[in-house]
Design a protein around this motif. Sequence first.
Motif, PDB file in Angstrom:
ATOM      1  N   ALA A   1       0.869  -1.103   0.033  1.00 57.23           N
ATOM      2  CA  ALA A   1      -0.038  -0.208   0.386  1.00 57.23           C
ATOM      3  C   ALA A   1       0.698   0.811  -0.164  1.00 57.23           C
ATOM      4  CB  ALA A   1      -0.965   0.057   1.068  1.00 57.23           C
ATOM      5  N   GLY A   2       2.091   1.265  -0.909  1.00 53.95           N
ATOM      6  CA  GLY A   2       2.878   2.658  -1.241  1.00 53.95           C
ATOM      7  C   GLY A   2       3.337   2.511   0.224  1.00 53.95           C
ATOM      8  N   ARG A   3       3.707   1.568   0.813  1.00 53.54           N
ATOM      9  CA  ARG A   3       4.780   2.044   2.701  1.00 53.54           C
ATOM     10  C   ARG A   3       5.409   0.706   2.400  1.00 53.54           C
ATOM     11  NH1 ARG A   3       3.196   3.152   7.116  1.00 53.54           N
ATOM     12  NH2 ARG A   3       4.519   5.092   7.541  1.00 53.54           N
ATOM     13  N   ALA A   4       6.813   1.048   2.737  1.00 52.14           N
ATOM     14  CA  ALA A   4       7.541  -0.423   3.217  1.00 52.14           C
ATOM     15  C   ALA A   4       7.343  -1.177   3.681  1.00 52.14           C
ATOM     16  CB  ALA A   4       8.849   0.403   3.434  1.00 52.14           C
ATOM     17  N   LEU A   5       7.090  -2.714   4.252  1.00 57.15           N
ATOM     18  CA  LEU A   5       6.708  -3.500   5.191  1.00 57.15           C
ATOM     19  C   LEU A   5       7.449  -2.657   6.273  1.00 57.15           C
ATOM     20  CD1 LEU A   5       7.130  -6.474   4.020  1.00 57.15           C
ATOM     21  CD2 LEU A   5       4.745  -5.442   4.766  1.00 57.15           C
TER      22      LEU A   5
END
Length: 228
Positions: A31-35
Amino acid sequence: MPDAIMLFAAGFGTRMGALTADRPKPLIEVAGRALLDHALDLAEAHGPLRKVVNAHYRAEQIEMHLAGRDVSVSIEEPDILDTGGGLRAALPLLGANPVFTLNTDAIWSGPNPLDLLADAWDPARMDALLLCVPLARAIGRQGGGDFRIDADVRLTRGGDLVYSGAQILKTGGLADIPETVFSLNLLWNRMAQADRLCGLTYPGTWCDVGRPDGIPLAESLLAGRSDV
């Protein structure tokens, strides 16, 4: 009460295939962000904690990603140390108190797992408290469960509860393990023999993002879709 958290980010991410050819798994985006950032959000929302991230595979990318943030990085070199060895190596940064540990390859929907663990933590009768998810709410999980919880909240192997990757752990027993590279399972087994390995069931939904097909499942979970 824990005042520090260890976020595991050193692994090779081989189950991710080509996605980890040029980056470590914790920097894969959901969703556009790093884990890794999703995991750090949980730590920051819980409250003030010393935050430590371990790194080995493409460690320089982890360091660059965290540059300027209030997060320490424990570099494992020349060899990766597995969860137990990695945690022990990071103890100078974490301190002597019990610590949270959190895997970085999962997405959560529901209460903050760290809040739940803190509320249930009872150091008088626990050496570790593992947060577990029923298989029915463990999206993307391949394989069976890991544990069962008895009436006294003690954990035993088997059953249909999946270890979520979140726990509170007393670290003193790490000093008694002779191996340099070892899994936290060794410490858990010793705690279980002493009836001090305990568990808590997570009431929300959890998604394993250890494989590429976990990414769309996690994004659907975050979007609130009911078909995941």
